[in-house]
Design a protein around this motif. Structure first.
Motif, mmCIF file in Angstrom:
data_model
loop_
_atom_site.group_PDB
_atom_site.id
_atom_site.type_symbol
_atom_site.label_atom_id
_atom_site.label_comp_id
_atom_site.label_asym_id
_atom_site.label_seq_id
_atom_site.Cartn_x
_atom_site.Cartn_y
_atom_site.Cartn_z
ATOM 1 N N SER A 111 12.733 5.129 -11.524
ATOM 2 C CA SER A 111 13.375 4.592 -12.734
ATOM 3 C C SER A 111 13.345 5.625 -13.848
ATOM 4 N N TYR A 112 14.313 5.508 -14.733
ATOM 5 C CA TYR A 112 14.284 6.246 -15.997
ATOM 6 C C TYR A 112 14.078 5.177 -17.065
ATOM 7 N N GLY A 113 12.879 5.059 -17.578
ATOM 8 C CA GLY A 113 12.581 3.979 -18.520
ATOM 9 C C GLY A 113 12.817 2.646 -17.830
ATOM 10 N N PRO A 173 18.146 23.224 -6.709
ATOM 11 C CA PRO A 173 18.720 22.267 -7.668
ATOM 12 C C PRO A 173 20.195 22.535 -7.924
ATOM 13 N N GLU A 174 20.844 21.520 -8.503
ATOM 14 C CA GLU A 174 22.286 21.618 -8.750
ATOM 15 C C GLU A 174 22.607 22.770 -9.710
ATOM 16 N N ARG A 175 21.824 22.881 -10.783
ATOM 17 C CA ARG A 175 21.998 24.039 -11.674
ATOM 18 C C ARG A 175 21.135 25.138 -11.091
ATOM 19 N N ASP A 188 21.110 20.401 -3.498
ATOM 20 C CA ASP A 188 21.805 19.482 -4.404
ATOM 21 C C ASP A 188 23.175 20.052 -4.750
ATOM 22 N N GLU A 189 24.171 19.490 -4.145
ATOM 23 C CA GLU A 189 25.576 19.859 -4.382
ATOM 24 C C GLU A 189 25.851 21.360 -4.339
ATOM 25 N N PRO A 190 25.608 21.979 -3.206
ATOM 26 C CA PRO A 190 25.866 23.424 -3.136
ATOM 27 C C PRO A 190 27.337 23.787 -3.312
ATOM 28 N N GLY A 236 28.145 10.239 -2.265
ATOM 29 C CA GLY A 236 28.266 9.125 -3.203
ATOM 30 C C GLY A 236 28.812 9.636 -4.515
ATOM 31 N N PRO A 237 29.268 8.715 -5.362
ATOM 32 C CA PRO A 237 29.900 9.124 -6.619
ATOM 33 C C PRO A 237 28.904 9.682 -7.632
ATOM 34 N N ASN A 238 29.454 10.193 -8.705
ATOM 35 C CA ASN A 238 28.673 10.619 -9.854
ATOM 36 C C ASN A 238 27.717 9.543 -10.310
ATOM 37 N N GLY A 239 26.481 9.925 -10.546
ATOM 38 C CA GLY A 239 25.541 8.955 -11.112
ATOM 39 C C GLY A 239 24.961 7.979 -10.101
ATOM 40 N N ALA A 240 25.217 8.181 -8.806
ATOM 41 C CA ALA A 240 24.726 7.239 -7.781
ATOM 42 C C ALA A 240 23.218 7.332 -7.593
ATOM 43 N N GLY A 241 22.647 8.476 -7.980
ATOM 44 C CA GLY A 241 21.202 8.663 -7.806
ATOM 45 C C GLY A 241 20.853 9.740 -6.800
ATOM 46 N N LYS A 242 21.829 10.559 -6.440
ATOM 47 C CA LYS A 242 21.601 11.567 -5.397
ATOM 48 C C LYS A 242 20.575 12.612 -5.837
ATOM 49 N N SER A 243 20.750 13.142 -7.047
ATOM 50 C CA SER A 243 19.783 14.139 -7.535
ATOM 51 C C SER A 243 18.418 13.493 -7.731
ATOM 52 N N THR A 244 18.427 12.270 -8.207
ATOM 53 C CA THR A 244 17.160 11.548 -8.413
ATOM 54 C C THR A 244 16.411 11.436 -7.094
ATOM 55 N N LEU A 245 17.142 11.159 -6.018
ATOM 56 C CA LEU A 245 16.520 11.025 -4.696
ATOM 57 C C LEU A 245 15.836 12.333 -4.281
ATOM 58 N N GLU A 290 25.887 15.815 -1.557
ATOM 59 C CA GLU A 290 27.230 16.338 -1.840
ATOM 60 C C GLU A 290 28.151 15.279 -2.429
ATOM 61 N N GLN A 291 29.011 15.718 -3.351
ATOM 62 C CA GLN A 291 30.127 14.860 -3.750
ATOM 63 C C GLN A 291 31.341 15.172 -2.894
ATOM 64 N N ASN A 292 31.337 16.364 -2.303
ATOM 65 C CA ASN A 292 32.418 16.764 -1.407
ATOM 66 C C ASN A 292 32.137 16.142 -0.032
HETATM 67 P P1 ATP Z 1 25.658 13.559 -10.201
HETATM 68 O O1 ATP Z 1 26.398 13.910 -8.990
HETATM 69 O O2 ATP Z 1 26.531 13.257 -11.372
HETATM 70 O O3 ATP Z 1 24.520 14.497 -10.534
HETATM 71 P P2 ATP Z 1 23.787 11.761 -8.976
HETATM 72 O O4 ATP Z 1 24.262 10.888 -7.864
HETATM 73 O O5 ATP Z 1 23.017 12.967 -8.624
HETATM 74 O O6 ATP Z 1 25.008 12.127 -9.887
HETATM 75 P P3 ATP Z 1 21.609 11.124 -10.716
HETATM 76 O O7 ATP Z 1 21.763 12.369 -11.503
HETATM 77 O O8 ATP Z 1 20.488 11.018 -9.771
HETATM 78 O O9 ATP Z 1 22.951 10.816 -9.926
HETATM 79 O O10 ATP Z 1 21.568 9.900 -11.717
HETATM 80 C C1 ATP Z 1 21.347 8.546 -11.318
HETATM 81 C C2 ATP Z 1 21.340 7.641 -12.550
HETATM 82 O O11 ATP Z 1 20.197 7.921 -13.331
HETATM 83 C C3 ATP Z 1 22.523 7.814 -13.471
HETATM 84 O O12 ATP Z 1 22.870 6.564 -13.985
HETATM 85 C C4 ATP Z 1 22.018 8.730 -14.543
HETATM 86 O O13 ATP Z 1 22.695 8.511 -15.756
HETATM 87 C C5 ATP Z 1 20.574 8.332 -14.645
HETATM 88 N N1 ATP Z 1 19.713 9.465 -15.041
HETATM 89 C C6 ATP Z 1 19.612 10.659 -14.400
HETATM 90 N N2 ATP Z 1 18.729 11.472 -15.022
HETATM 91 C C7 ATP Z 1 18.260 10.775 -16.080
HETATM 92 C C8 ATP Z 1 17.323 11.058 -17.124
HETATM 93 N N3 ATP Z 1 16.677 12.230 -17.166
HETATM 94 N N4 ATP Z 1 17.108 10.095 -18.050
HETATM 95 C C9 ATP Z 1 17.763 8.918 -17.989
HETATM 96 N N5 ATP Z 1 18.637 8.575 -17.041
HETATM 97 C C10 ATP Z 1 18.897 9.477 -16.108
#
Ligand code: ATP
Length: 240
Positions: free
Chosen positions: A14-16, A85-87, A164-166, A38-47, A196-198
């Protein structure tokens, strides 16, 4: 039976108050490539960050049969887990070679591994980096920078490499080249978790795929099967 290099169960993060991952289950067989699309913001980087240990998470992460969820980042790196990492986070004013050697430094200090041997392995994998070994990292093309980021992670001799998204921001031809190298890693016995988003390129490269949407795995299967799934085609592959 094939061995699991990674076995993630009920992973939450969780973020907060916002839950970004909901009870994720994911497995990766040794020497295979699994992709998470999965789409933008799905949680891929978080995973990936949760598996790497750079982000607190609940649930279990078993790596080569051992529970690592309480391990520090350093312990996970030492055990052979690496994340690109992505960056791409390179040292832009340093040379290609120095960026690579820095990637091997932690391991050198702690385990007296041979960074020069590993440098040769990375140069075999990426001859382009060898040609440009003295060039400043900041002057490389996008594709070369991605190669350098992967090469630097390889300096720690990982057994599990997470990317992460090479393909981000790269021309299709370069994406193909990079993903071809990723599939070569598999033949070297390295297991890869590819975010990947691709989706098209990812499913062509991976053995197995997961679709992540709003922090949940909504579909999973062999890549070829996912690539033929009407829902995946409609949402991620489109036409052409
Ligand atoms: P992208 O391809 O855009 O990077 P993603 O699938 O990797 O997307 P994440 O970056 O893991 O997705 O984000 C998952 C969710 O968590 C999103 O709703 C994002 O806004 C939120 N999120 C990511 N990082 C943070 C953070 N540091 N603080 C608060 N919320 C965050």
């Amino acid at each position: 039976m094939s061995e699991l290099v990674l076995d993630v169960a009920q992973l939450r993060a969780s973020y907060g108050k916002v839950q970004a991952l909901h009870d994720i289950h994911l497995k990766l067989e040794r020497g295979s490539i699994a992709t998470v699309i999965g789409p933008n913001g799905a949680g891929k980087s978080t995973l990936l960050n949760a598996i790497m240990g750079v982000l607190p998470a609940q649930g279990t992460v078993r790596y080569q049969g051992r529970s690592v969820e309480r391990w520090s980042l350093e312990q996970r790196v030492m055990a052979g887990i690496a994340l690109v990492p992505e960056r791409r986070e390179l040292f832009s004013t340093m040379s290609v070679e120095d960026n690579l050697l820095l990637g091997g430094f932690r391991r050198l200090r702690l385990r007296q591994a041979q960074p020069l041997d590993q440098l040769a392995t990375v140069f075999d994998l990426f001859p382009r980096l060898k040609e440009r070994r003295s060039q400043q990292a900041g002057t490389l093309s996008g594709g070369e920078r991605q190669m350098l980021a992967i090469g630097r992670a390889m300096m720690a001799k990982p057994q599990l490499l997470m990317l992460d998204e090479p393909s981000l921001g790269l021309a299709p031809r370069i994406v193909k080249e990079i993903l071809h190298i990723v599939s070569e890693l598999r033949t070297a016995g390295i297991s890869v978790l590819l975010v990947e988003q691709n989706a098209r390129a990812a499913l062509q490269t991976a053995d197995y795929g997961y679709v992540l949407e709003l922090g949940k795995v909504t579909l999973q299967g062999e890549s070829a099967q996912l690539a033929g799934d009407p829902q995946v085609i409609q949402a991620y592959l489109g036409f052409g």
